[in-house]
Design an enzyme around this catalytic site. Structure first.
Site, PDB file in Angstrom:
ATOM      1  N   ALA A  14      44.867  37.887  52.315  1.00 26.94           N
ATOM      2  CA  ALA A  14      45.974  38.426  51.810  1.00 26.94           C
ATOM      3  C   ALA A  14      45.517  39.685  50.796  1.00 26.94           C
ATOM      4  O   ALA A  14      46.094  40.481  50.761  1.00 26.94           O
ATOM      5  CB  ALA A  14      46.409  37.296  50.891  1.00 26.94           C
ATOM      6  N   VAL A  15      44.146  39.393  50.204  1.00 25.94           N
ATOM      7  CA  VAL A  15      43.705  40.451  49.435  1.00 25.94           C
ATOM      8  C   VAL A  15      42.967  41.422  50.042  1.00 25.94           C
ATOM      9  O   VAL A  15      43.218  42.504  49.624  1.00 25.94           O
ATOM     10  CB  VAL A  15      42.664  39.770  48.176  1.00 25.94           C
ATOM     11  CG1 VAL A  15      41.968  40.885  47.355  1.00 25.94           C
ATOM     12  CG2 VAL A  15      43.179  38.552  47.441  1.00 25.94           C
ATOM     13  N   SER A  41      37.867  35.828  63.015  1.00 24.49           N
ATOM     14  CA  SER A  41      38.648  36.905  63.140  1.00 24.49           C
ATOM     15  C   SER A  41      37.950  38.238  63.689  1.00 24.49           C
ATOM     16  O   SER A  41      38.477  39.190  64.156  1.00 24.49           O
ATOM     17  CB  SER A  41      39.072  37.464  61.799  1.00 24.49           C
ATOM     18  OG  SER A  41      40.089  36.572  61.375  1.00 24.49           O
ATOM     19  N   ARG A 102      31.434  36.304  37.608  1.00 25.16           N
ATOM     20  CA  ARG A 102      32.195  36.875  36.566  1.00 25.16           C
ATOM     21  C   ARG A 102      31.455  36.666  35.160  1.00 25.16           C
ATOM     22  O   ARG A 102      31.545  37.505  34.644  1.00 25.16           O
ATOM     23  CB  ARG A 102      33.759  36.312  36.531  1.00 25.16           C
ATOM     24  CG  ARG A 102      34.344  37.025  37.413  1.00 25.16           C
ATOM     25  CD  ARG A 102      35.749  36.338  37.437  1.00 25.16           C
ATOM     26  NE  ARG A 102      36.385  36.450  38.576  1.00 25.16           N
ATOM     27  CZ  ARG A 102      37.664  35.753  39.036  1.00 25.16           C
ATOM     28  NH1 ARG A 102      38.005  34.675  38.664  1.00 25.16           N
ATOM     29  NH2 ARG A 102      38.055  36.254  40.382  1.00 25.16           N
ATOM     30  N   CYS A 133      43.200  37.235  38.571  1.00 23.74           N
ATOM     31  CA  CYS A 133      44.646  37.670  38.575  1.00 23.74           C
ATOM     32  C   CYS A 133      45.434  37.819  37.202  1.00 23.74           C
ATOM     33  O   CYS A 133      45.913  38.414  36.647  1.00 23.74           O
ATOM     34  CB  CYS A 133      45.395  37.282  40.014  1.00 23.74           C
ATOM     35  SG  CYS A 133      45.191  35.512  40.221  1.00 23.74           S
ATOM     36  N   GLY A 164      48.370  33.706  45.425  1.00 21.48           N
ATOM     37  CA  GLY A 164      47.166  33.565  44.528  1.00 21.48           C
ATOM     38  C   GLY A 164      46.190  32.771  45.445  1.00 21.48           C
ATOM     39  O   GLY A 164      45.017  32.620  45.166  1.00 21.48           O
ATOM     40  N   ARG A 240      51.432  26.823  39.178  1.00 18.70           N
ATOM     41  CA  ARG A 240      51.863  27.224  40.420  1.00 18.70           C
ATOM     42  C   ARG A 240      53.200  27.098  40.613  1.00 18.70           C
ATOM     43  O   ARG A 240      53.948  25.969  40.349  1.00 18.70           O
ATOM     44  CB  ARG A 240      51.114  26.388  41.424  1.00 18.70           C
ATOM     45  CG  ARG A 240      51.182  27.134  43.008  1.00 18.70           C
ATOM     46  CD  ARG A 240      50.486  28.407  42.821  1.00 18.70           C
ATOM     47  NE  ARG A 240      49.005  28.194  43.167  1.00 18.70           N
ATOM     48  CZ  ARG A 240      48.333  29.038  42.903  1.00 18.70           C
ATOM     49  NH1 ARG A 240      48.533  30.462  42.778  1.00 18.70           N
ATOM     50  NH2 ARG A 240      46.837  28.833  43.013  1.00 18.70           N
ATOM     51  N   HIS A 247      52.704  37.188  39.790  1.00 17.19           N
ATOM     52  CA  HIS A 247      52.731  36.318  38.698  1.00 17.19           C
ATOM     53  C   HIS A 247      53.119  36.724  37.200  1.00 17.19           C
ATOM     54  O   HIS A 247      53.273  37.822  37.008  1.00 17.19           O
ATOM     55  CB  HIS A 247      51.115  36.244  38.243  1.00 17.19           C
ATOM     56  CG  HIS A 247      50.117  35.580  39.320  1.00 17.19           C
ATOM     57  ND1 HIS A 247      50.657  34.756  40.395  1.00 17.19           N
ATOM     58  CD2 HIS A 247      48.931  35.449  39.222  1.00 17.19           C
ATOM     59  CE1 HIS A 247      49.587  34.604  41.107  1.00 17.19           C
ATOM     60  NE2 HIS A 247      48.449  34.770  40.577  1.00 17.19           N
TER      61      HIS A 247
HETATM   62  P1  NAP Z   1      42.846  34.445  52.339  1.00 15.06           P
HETATM   63  O1  NAP Z   1      44.406  34.953  52.449  1.00 15.06           O
HETATM   64  O2  NAP Z   1      42.660  33.009  52.693  1.00 15.06           O
HETATM   65  O3  NAP Z   1      41.524  35.172  53.211  1.00 15.06           O
HETATM   66  C1  NAP Z   1      40.394  34.733  53.192  1.00 15.06           C
HETATM   67  C2  NAP Z   1      39.578  36.031  53.674  1.00 15.06           C
HETATM   68  O4  NAP Z   1      38.350  35.592  53.674  1.00 15.06           O
HETATM   69  C3  NAP Z   1      39.792  36.131  55.219  1.00 15.06           C
HETATM   70  O5  NAP Z   1      39.641  37.384  55.496  1.00 15.06           O
HETATM   71  C4  NAP Z   1      38.776  35.323  55.856  1.00 15.06           C
HETATM   72  O6  NAP Z   1      38.512  35.824  57.286  1.00 15.06           O
HETATM   73  C5  NAP Z   1      37.468  35.635  54.953  1.00 15.06           C
HETATM   74  N1  NAP Z   1      36.481  34.591  55.157  1.00 15.06           N
HETATM   75  C6  NAP Z   1      36.923  33.189  54.702  1.00 15.06           C
HETATM   76  N2  NAP Z   1      35.539  32.488  55.083  1.00 15.06           N
HETATM   77  C7  NAP Z   1      34.684  33.479  55.437  1.00 15.06           C
HETATM   78  C8  NAP Z   1      33.229  33.431  55.858  1.00 15.06           C
HETATM   79  N3  NAP Z   1      32.632  32.328  55.801  1.00 15.06           N
HETATM   80  N4  NAP Z   1      32.723  34.515  56.151  1.00 15.06           N
HETATM   81  C9  NAP Z   1      33.421  35.598  56.212  1.00 15.06           C
HETATM   82  N5  NAP Z   1      34.701  35.744  55.845  1.00 15.06           N
HETATM   83  C10 NAP Z   1      35.550  34.951  55.229  1.00 15.06           C
HETATM   84  O7  NAP Z   1      42.346  34.321  50.963  1.00 15.06           O
HETATM   85  P2  NAP Z   1      42.513  35.650  49.651  1.00 15.06           P
HETATM   86  O8  NAP Z   1      43.981  35.246  49.016  1.00 15.06           O
HETATM   87  O9  NAP Z   1      42.770  36.883  50.456  1.00 15.06           O
HETATM   88  O10 NAP Z   1      41.479  35.427  48.852  1.00 15.06           O
HETATM   89  C11 NAP Z   1      40.156  35.579  48.886  1.00 15.06           C
HETATM   90  C12 NAP Z   1      39.205  35.438  47.784  1.00 15.06           C
HETATM   91  O11 NAP Z   1      39.311  36.311  46.944  1.00 15.06           O
HETATM   92  C13 NAP Z   1      39.626  34.165  46.984  1.00 15.06           C
HETATM   93  O12 NAP Z   1      38.728  32.965  47.592  1.00 15.06           O
HETATM   94  C14 NAP Z   1      39.281  34.381  45.731  1.00 15.06           C
HETATM   95  O13 NAP Z   1      37.920  34.223  45.424  1.00 15.06           O
HETATM   96  C15 NAP Z   1      39.427  35.868  45.587  1.00 15.06           C
HETATM   97  N6  NAP Z   1      40.671  36.222  44.900  1.00 15.06           N
HETATM   98  C16 NAP Z   1      40.376  36.990  43.782  1.00 15.06           C
HETATM   99  C17 NAP Z   1      41.648  37.102  43.093  1.00 15.06           C
HETATM  100  C18 NAP Z   1      41.617  37.725  41.753  1.00 15.06           C
HETATM  101  O14 NAP Z   1      42.371  37.392  41.101  1.00 15.06           O
HETATM  102  N7  NAP Z   1      40.632  38.429  41.623  1.00 15.06           N
HETATM  103  C19 NAP Z   1      42.938  36.789  43.680  1.00 15.06           C
HETATM  104  C20 NAP Z   1      43.076  36.121  44.717  1.00 15.06           C
HETATM  105  C21 NAP Z   1      42.015  35.789  45.400  1.00 15.06           C
HETATM  106  P3  NAP Z   1      38.964  34.972  58.341  1.00 15.06           P
HETATM  107  O15 NAP Z   1      40.084  35.896  58.944  1.00 15.06           O
HETATM  108  O16 NAP Z   1      37.698  35.089  59.490  1.00 15.06           O
HETATM  109  O17 NAP Z   1      39.197  33.455  58.141  1.00 15.06           O
HETATM  110  C1  3JM Z   2      41.570  32.906  43.291  1.00 13.23           C
HETATM  111  O1  3JM Z   2      35.845  30.065  46.334  1.00 13.23           O
HETATM  112  C2  3JM Z   2      37.011  29.850  46.692  1.00 13.23           C
HETATM  113  O2  3JM Z   2      37.111  29.118  47.418  1.00 13.23           O
HETATM  114  C3  3JM Z   2      38.036  30.646  45.981  1.00 13.23           C
HETATM  115  C4  3JM Z   2      38.713  29.959  44.778  1.00 13.23           C
HETATM  116  C5  3JM Z   2      39.656  31.149  44.613  1.00 13.23           C
HETATM  117  C6  3JM Z   2      39.461  31.975  43.262  1.00 13.23           C
HETATM  118  C7  3JM Z   2      37.842  32.017  42.745  1.00 13.23           C
HETATM  119  O3  3JM Z   2      37.364  31.216  42.188  1.00 13.23           O
HETATM  120  O4  3JM Z   2      37.157  32.743  43.183  1.00 13.23           O
HETATM  121  C8  3JM Z   2      40.938  31.281  44.826  1.00 13.23           C
HETATM  122  C9  3JM Z   2      41.953  32.078  44.317  1.00 13.23           C
HETATM  123  C10 3JM Z   2      40.229  32.894  42.676  1.00 13.23           C
HETATM  124  C11 3JM Z   2      39.736  33.536  41.635  1.00 13.23           C
HETATM  125  O5  3JM Z   2      40.220  34.858  41.550  1.00 13.23           O
HETATM  126  O6  3JM Z   2      39.180  33.083  40.541  1.00 13.23           O
END
Ligand code: NAP
Ligand code: 3JM
Length: 342
Positions: A14-15, A41, A102, A133, A164, A240, A247
């Site tokens: 998603a991100v 993927s 962080r 976020c 999120g 949530r 948000h």
């Molecule tokens: P998501 O939609 O579940 O996407 C996860 C992504 O990570 C997919 O591209 C997935 O690839 C890849 N991935 C998972 N496991 C992996 C691995 N072992 N090796 C390589 N790639 C892997 O999640 P999302 O919402 O995009 O969020 C991803 C992360 O960003 C979160 O876990 C969190 O830490 C962070 N995040 C940060 C914020 C923020 O506020 N800064 C907000 C949301 C999320 P595949 O297609 O291969 O499964």
């Molecule tokens: C937002 O490590 C994980 O499985 C991801 C958990 C997660 C986080 C994180 O702690 O990085 C999911 C959604 C966040 C975040 O931005 O803090």
């Protein structure tokens, strides 16, 4: 102008998908784009500038092989912990979206509208962290108040969208709503959330800590103080709600000096990338539907407390995948480029 080899780790998420859209919109100086994900993927494609770019598997050697200059990570904390050091070793700057680095004192935690100067410290570990976020949109709205009045304390309750928690969490809400309309909803069937999310409100995001707050709530406490270089009391309740994107936050700010609501509104309006939506007589205030795919943070319901002249209440809304993640990361990368080419 110089162009950069950019890796997006988690490009199918998603991100990650949103990062590609934001980079396209700002015409980021990309020489080569390398989308990375897990073996699940790899071999598929993602769209960038009307081209289908093949997704590669994230490995320890890929950053070196692809000569990556900038690596944007959003694939979870454990992925960043393991692979960010390989990107740094290969000479890239890492901009990490997870919570993993962080609070590391050697890693700057940056919201470009608030503490762009901290980017200059990137060389200490080669990593710049992107805040949570909920923290990002809140500190953007608070920064002008901090400068004008000083901030003593923040009390915040969030209304956080399912996106999120990633793509599969949005799917869980949609599936439960479909089941509800088909009279087939089974409240015991949930994976991404601790309870059914459809038609519900869950006052738990991430795990509980020993002090009774959740990890998400403590992220808001610790990250806010690190970014704002201050010692502000923060009490957060992170909730949530069954929305897909955007948000919302109800924020109560106790300032060091007395204020008046109109002056405070004008002050907040001067914040960078802030849009005021505040005309109660016309039912104008920010809502998640306003902010989808927007790169600004929307603020409304600005009013002074009826008891204390140094307390202000407001409602802050932003696209969690953009402002709360992708846009912030891309803005950090743009500022990093500016700084490096000075
Ligand atoms: P998501 O939609 O579940 O996407 C996860 C992504 O990570 C997919 O591209 C997935 O690839 C890849 N991935 C998972 N496991 C992996 C691995 N072992 N090796 C390589 N790639 C892997 O999640 P999302 O919402 O995009 O969020 C991803 C992360 O960003 C979160 O876990 C969190 O830490 C962070 N995040 C940060 C914020 C923020 O506020 N800064 C907000 C949301 C999320 P595949 O297609 O291969 O499964
Ligand atoms: C937002 O490590 C994980 O499985 C991801 C958990 C997660 C986080 C994180 O702690 O990085 C999911 C959604 C966040 C975040 O931005 O803090």
């Amino acid at each position: 102008m110089r162009k950069y080899n950019v890796a997006v780790v988690g490009a199918t998420g998603a991100v990650g998908e949103e990062m590609l859209r934001v980079m396209e919109e700002v015409d980021f100086p990309v020489a080569k784009l390398v989308p990375l994900a897990s073996a699940r993927s790899a071999g598929g494609t993602v769209a960038y500038k009307e081209e289908d770019v093949v997704v590669k598997e994230l490995t320890e050697t890929v950053f070196d092989e692809e000569e990556i200059d900038i690596a944007l990570f959003s694939a979870g904390g454990s992925v960043s912990a393991k692979f960010a050091p390989f990107a740094v070793e290969a000479g890239a700057v890492v901009i990490d979206n997870t919570s993993h680095f962080r609070m590391d004192p050697e890693v700057p935690l940056v919201v470009p509208e608030v503490n762009p100067q901290d980017i200059a410290r990137w060389r200490e570990r080669g990593i710049i962290a992107n805040p949570n976020c909920s923290t990002i949109q809140m500190v953007q709205a608070l920064k002008p108040l901090q400068d004008a009045y000083g901030i003593e304390r923040i009390d915040v309750s969030t209304y956080q969208a399912t996106s999120g928690a990633g793509k599969s969490a949005m799917d869980e809400l949609v599936r439960q709503m479909q089941e509800f309309f088909a009279f087939k909803l089974d409240e015991s069937e949930h994976k991404k959330f601790p309870h059914q999310i459809a038609l519900n409100v869950i006052p738990q995001i991430d795990v509980f800590m020993d002090n009774g707050f959740t990890k998400e709530e403590m992220k808001m406490v610790n990250e806010t103080n690190k970014i704002m270089h201050d010692s502000i009391e923060v009490a957060a309740t992170c909730v949530r709600v069954p929305t897909l994107r955007g948000h919302a936050e109800s924020v109560t700010v106790t300032c060091k000096r007395d204020l008046d609501a109109d002056a405070a509104r004008e002050t907040i309006a001067k914040g960078e990338n802030i849009v005021i939506l505040d005309d109660p007589a016309k039912s104008v205030y920010p809502m998640p539907t306003h902010c989808v795919e927007k790169n600004e943070t929307f603020v409304g319901r600005i009013r002074r407390d009826i008891y204390r002249p140094n307390v202000l209440h407001m409602f802050v809304v932003a696209d969690n995948l953009r402002v709360g993640a992708a846009t912030n990361a891309v803005r950090i990368a743009q500022k990093w480029i500016e700084m490096e080419t000075l």
